[in-house]
Design a protein around this motif. Structure first.
Motif, short mmCIF file in Angstrom:
data_model
loop_
_atom_site.label_atom_id
_atom_site.label_comp_id
_atom_site.label_asym_id
_atom_site.label_seq_id
_atom_site.Cartn_x
_atom_site.Cartn_y
_atom_site.Cartn_z
N VAL A 99 38.96 42.56 46.81
CA VAL A 99 38.56 41.36 46.07
C VAL A 99 37.93 40.37 47.05
O VAL A 99 38.55 40.00 48.05
N TYR A 100 36.70 39.96 46.78
CA TYR A 100 36.06 38.94 47.63
C TYR A 100 36.84 37.64 47.55
O TYR A 100 37.28 37.25 46.46
N PRO A 101 36.96 36.91 48.67
CA PRO A 101 37.66 35.62 48.61
C PRO A 101 36.93 34.60 47.73
O PRO A 101 37.54 33.67 47.23
N THR A 102 35.62 34.80 47.54
CA THR A 102 34.83 33.87 46.71
C THR A 102 34.92 34.19 45.21
O THR A 102 34.41 33.44 44.39
N THR A 103 35.57 35.30 44.85
CA THR A 103 35.69 35.69 43.44
C THR A 103 36.53 34.65 42.70
O THR A 103 37.59 34.25 43.19
N ASN A 104 36.05 34.21 41.54
CA ASN A 104 36.80 33.19 40.80
C ASN A 104 38.11 33.76 40.25
O ASN A 104 38.30 34.98 40.23
N ALA A 105 38.99 32.88 39.80
CA ALA A 105 40.33 33.30 39.35
C ALA A 105 40.25 34.30 38.19
O ALA A 105 40.97 35.30 38.17
N GLU A 106 39.34 34.04 37.25
CA GLU A 106 39.22 34.92 36.07
C GLU A 106 38.87 36.35 36.48
O GLU A 106 39.51 37.31 36.02
N ASP A 107 37.86 36.51 37.35
CA ASP A 107 37.46 37.86 37.77
C ASP A 107 38.50 38.49 38.70
O ASP A 107 38.69 39.71 38.67
N THR A 108 39.16 37.67 39.52
CA THR A 108 40.22 38.19 40.40
C THR A 108 41.33 38.81 39.54
O THR A 108 41.79 39.93 39.80
N GLU A 126 44.72 29.25 48.95
CA GLU A 126 43.63 29.26 47.96
C GLU A 126 43.66 30.55 47.15
O GLU A 126 43.49 30.54 45.92
N GLN A 127 43.85 31.68 47.82
CA GLN A 127 43.93 32.96 47.11
C GLN A 127 45.23 33.07 46.32
O GLN A 127 45.24 33.60 45.19
N LEU A 128 46.32 32.57 46.90
CA LEU A 128 47.62 32.60 46.20
C LEU A 128 47.56 31.83 44.89
O LEU A 128 48.12 32.26 43.88
N ALA A 129 46.85 30.69 44.91
CA ALA A 129 46.77 29.84 43.72
C ALA A 129 46.17 30.59 42.53
O ALA A 129 46.58 30.40 41.38
N LYS A 130 45.18 31.46 42.81
CA LYS A 130 44.56 32.25 41.73
C LYS A 130 45.59 33.17 41.08
O LYS A 130 45.54 33.42 39.87
N LEU A 131 46.51 33.69 41.90
CA LEU A 131 47.51 34.64 41.39
C LEU A 131 48.67 33.93 40.71
O LEU A 131 49.09 34.33 39.61
N THR A 132 49.20 32.90 41.35
CA THR A 132 50.38 32.23 40.79
C THR A 132 50.06 31.55 39.46
O THR A 132 50.89 31.52 38.55
N ALA A 133 48.83 31.03 39.32
CA ALA A 133 48.43 30.37 38.07
C ALA A 133 48.31 31.36 36.91
O ALA A 133 48.35 30.98 35.75
N ARG A 135 50.16 34.43 36.82
CA ARG A 135 51.18 35.47 37.08
C ARG A 135 51.52 36.26 35.81
O ARG A 135 51.71 37.49 35.86
N SER A 136 51.54 35.58 34.67
CA SER A 136 51.91 36.27 33.42
C SER A 136 50.88 37.32 33.02
O SER A 136 51.19 38.24 32.26
N GLU A 137 49.64 37.19 33.55
CA GLU A 137 48.59 38.17 33.23
C GLU A 137 48.56 39.33 34.23
O GLU A 137 47.69 40.20 34.14
N LEU A 138 49.49 39.32 35.19
CA LEU A 138 49.55 40.36 36.21
C LEU A 138 50.92 41.05 36.20
O LEU A 138 51.66 41.02 37.19
N PRO A 139 51.27 41.68 35.07
CA PRO A 139 52.62 42.26 34.95
C PRO A 139 52.91 43.39 35.95
O PRO A 139 54.06 43.65 36.28
N HIS A 140 51.84 44.05 36.45
CA HIS A 140 52.04 45.17 37.38
C HIS A 140 52.34 44.71 38.81
O HIS A 140 52.85 45.47 39.62
N VAL A 141 51.95 43.46 39.15
CA VAL A 141 52.10 43.00 40.53
C VAL A 141 53.55 42.60 40.80
O VAL A 141 54.03 41.58 40.30
N SER A 142 54.21 43.42 41.63
CA SER A 142 55.63 43.14 41.93
C SER A 142 55.80 42.25 43.15
O SER A 142 56.80 41.55 43.28
#
Length: 606
Positions: A99-108, A126-133, A135-142
């Motif tokens: 994943v490119y660091p410039t990829t927006n949260a939606e595409d990430t 900055e990258q963590l913020a995309k994931l934590t915001a 988190r409910s859409e990433l059920p596979h990420v443990s």
């Protein structure tokens, strides 16, 4: 005659990337593997040190429950930790999702969700913020592992935490990583790279271990590089071009200096003094423009000497290419200019460069010849994510400027219907992830990858690319136009150019949208009494419009009548990844630019 290359290596290649890596560690444990910036200094590690770290991280991933071919994401810029994470994923039998660091949260979130990534390496807050915001859409990420972001000790842990988990696992099962890596099949999934694409949702390209191993071994077999070389690597590792350089390094064993900060490239070249580097054409265009504009600003005798030097250099190289002898007078002049001019140009790149490798887009011939005249060889290559980045490349001892070289040994290139370039070999993808219909469009029953690029092959097998088939258009007068060829010509002529986009589909003449390089224009403003003005104010000035008009007039003298640019407009902003007008690998999204500026284009035809 073209160089012939033995393909015996195809029978003795390592089984997978993990074995290839551990073989490299065992072969040259004490040799330098990587160097990277730590504050103002550069730190260096050996292959053994890198191997120990990768093994601990791989064991940590196994401890987290990562199973063979399960995806693990990396959302980060190019840095040493990216390489450690990537190697650890593959040594744990997982598959890296980039994943490119410039990829927006939606595409990430889309990429990590579509790939069903189980663990994600995230560079910073900055990258963590995309994931934590999301988190409910990433059920596979443990688990999320951060390089330098803030960990919470639960969902988000640090790289050191992961290594500590690995140390515990290795204490209980010392051979767990080696056993896991040796069991990886050559056809097992190693990487899922989502092509940013110039249209629609990104598509996940499935690349096997055997493809990456082949790429490295095929370059090694060509004797282009040796262990004595030193690479400077800044290219995005989320892109296949950046990633394939890792395969080449594992196969050959040269050290590599890593720093993905684009604004530091020139400074770093001076410090690192590499013998080679991979780059996209935009880097060479910018470097060429910078040298030319700096010399023009000095003016007087210096500018005259500079221009004469390149006139002589280009003539000498032309004679050599045509197999003719260089007259003694010209030879003497060339020697003098080499000391006065060319050596200074080479020094800007560290002074030790044997060659650059250009890929990811077409390199303008004039730019290549300019560098060549200065004693800096650019070897142009060709490939795409769908074939693990490298399909063809020129050779230092057989470099045909204007072509992208010959097929890698053990692979094939041919020209299909409509002059489409087709590729076949061990480097070709398995297909697109979860997209069987798209896979069927790209790969035919005989295993040929349909690239969508238009090209031709000469009698010796050297490939020339003339553009994307989809980008070709026909004027209302029935003439076909290849915009990339015109666009790259303008960038070679105008040292201030950033982008030049040609339009004219079903119209009776061609028009262009122009953007200028902000760094180059800041320098121009200093010299032309506009210091401190904004980019928009500068490019809207009468002086700049006249300057661009002069360059367009010069361009038109090099074009066929039906290709000439009758009208053009300067945009008040440069194209950016953030605006959605460029892909993360800096390719223009032509349809987005056209949609955003349709009124301006229509106005030119009014």
């Amino acid at each position: 005659m073209p160089i012939t290359i033995d393909t015996a290596f195809l029978d003795t290649m390592p089984a997978n990337v993990a074995v290839q890596f551990f073989d490299r560690v065992a072969a040259t444990p004490d040799a330098e593997a990587f160097r990277f910036p730590r504050g103002e200094a550069w730190e260096s590690v050996t292959w053994k040190q890198a191997g120990d770290k990768v093994e601990a991280l791989a064991a940590g991933l196994i401890a987290l429950g990562v199973e063979p071919e399960q995806r693990v994401g990396i959302a980060s810029g190019t840095r040493y930790e990216w390489i450690l994470a990537d190697l650890a994923i593959m040594c744990a039998a997982g598959a890296t999702t980039t994943v490119y660091p410039t990829t927006n949260a939606e595409d990430t979130v889309y990429i990590l969700g579509d790939s069903e990534s189980r663990v994600v390496f995230a560079e910073d807050d900055e990258q963590l913020a995309k994931l934590t915001a999301h988190r409910s859409e990433l059920p596979h990420v443990s688990k999320v592992v951060t390089f330098e972001g803030k960990a919470d000790g639960d969902w988000v842990i640090t790289l050191d935490d992961l290594a500590a988990l690995g140390a515990e696992k290795l204490a209980a099962e010392p051979d767990v990583v080696r056993t896991t890596s040796q069991a990886i099949r050559p056809d097992q999934l190693a990487t899922l790279i989502y092509t940013s694409g110039t249209t629609g949702r990104p598509k996940g390209v499935r690349l096997r271990h055997a493809s990456w191993v082949y790429e490295g071994e095929a370059i090694k077999a060509q004797n282009i590089l040796s262990r004595d070389d030193l690479e400077f690597r800044w290219l995005p590792l989320a892109h296949s071009f950046g990633k394939v350089l890792m395969s080449v390094q594992l196969a050959i064993g040269f050290p590599c200096a890593i720093d993905g900060r684009v604004d530091k490239i020139v400074d770093n070249l001076g410090v690192v003094k590499p013998t080679f580097m991979g780059a996209a054409p935009r880097i060479f265009e910018k470097a060429h423009g910078r040298v030319v504009t700096m010399t023009a600003a000095e003016g007087g005798a210096k500018e005259k000497i500079f221009k004469k030097a390149f006139q002589v250099g280009l003539e000498v190289e032309r004679l050599k290419r045509e197999g003719k002898s260089v007259p003694i007078g010209l030879k003497v002049q060339h020697g003098l200019f080499d000391k006065l001019v060319f050596s200074k140009v080479r020094d800007r790149f560290g002074g030790r460069v044997r060659f650059f490798i250009s890929g990811a887009a077409a390199l303008n011939r004039d730019i290549a010849e300019w560098f060549n005249a200065a004693g800096i060889v650019i070897l142009e290559g060709y490939g795409m994510t769908e074939n693990s980045a490298g399909a063809t490349v020129n050779h230092p001892d057989d470099n045909r400027i204007g072509t992208v070289g010959r097929a890698f040994p053990g692979a094939e290139v041919k020209i299909g219907d409509g002059d489409e370039v087709l590729l076949r070999g061990p480097h070709v993808m398995d297909g697109y992830h979860n997209l069987p219909e798209e896979t069927a469009k790209a790969l035919d029953a005989d295993g040929w990858l349909h690239t969508g690029d238009k090209g031709s092959l000469d009698a010796d097998g050297f490939l020339t690319i003339t553009g994307r088939i989809k980008e070709l258009f026909k004027t209302s007068g029935g003439k076909y136009i290849a915009p990339p060829a015109i666009e790259s010509k303008f960038k070679a002529i105008c040292p201030y150019a950033s982008q030049f986009m040609v339009f004219g589909d079903e119209r009776n003449f061609c028009v262009a949208l122009v953007t200028l390089d902000p760094d180059a224009m800041a320098g121009w403003a200093e010299e032309n009494g506009m210091s401190g003005k904004s980019y928009t104010e500068i490019v809207q000035s009468e002086a700049v419009n006249k300057m661009v008009g002069d360059y367009v007039d010069e361009l038109n003298t090099h074009l066929n009548r039906w290709e000439t640019i009758k009208k053009w407009k300067l945009l008040d902003h440069d194209l950016t990844v953030e605006s959605g007008e460029l892909t993360p690998s800096m390719k223009v999204k032509r349809n987005v630019v056209q949609d955003n500026n349709q009124a301006l284009i229509d106005e030119m035809y009014a």
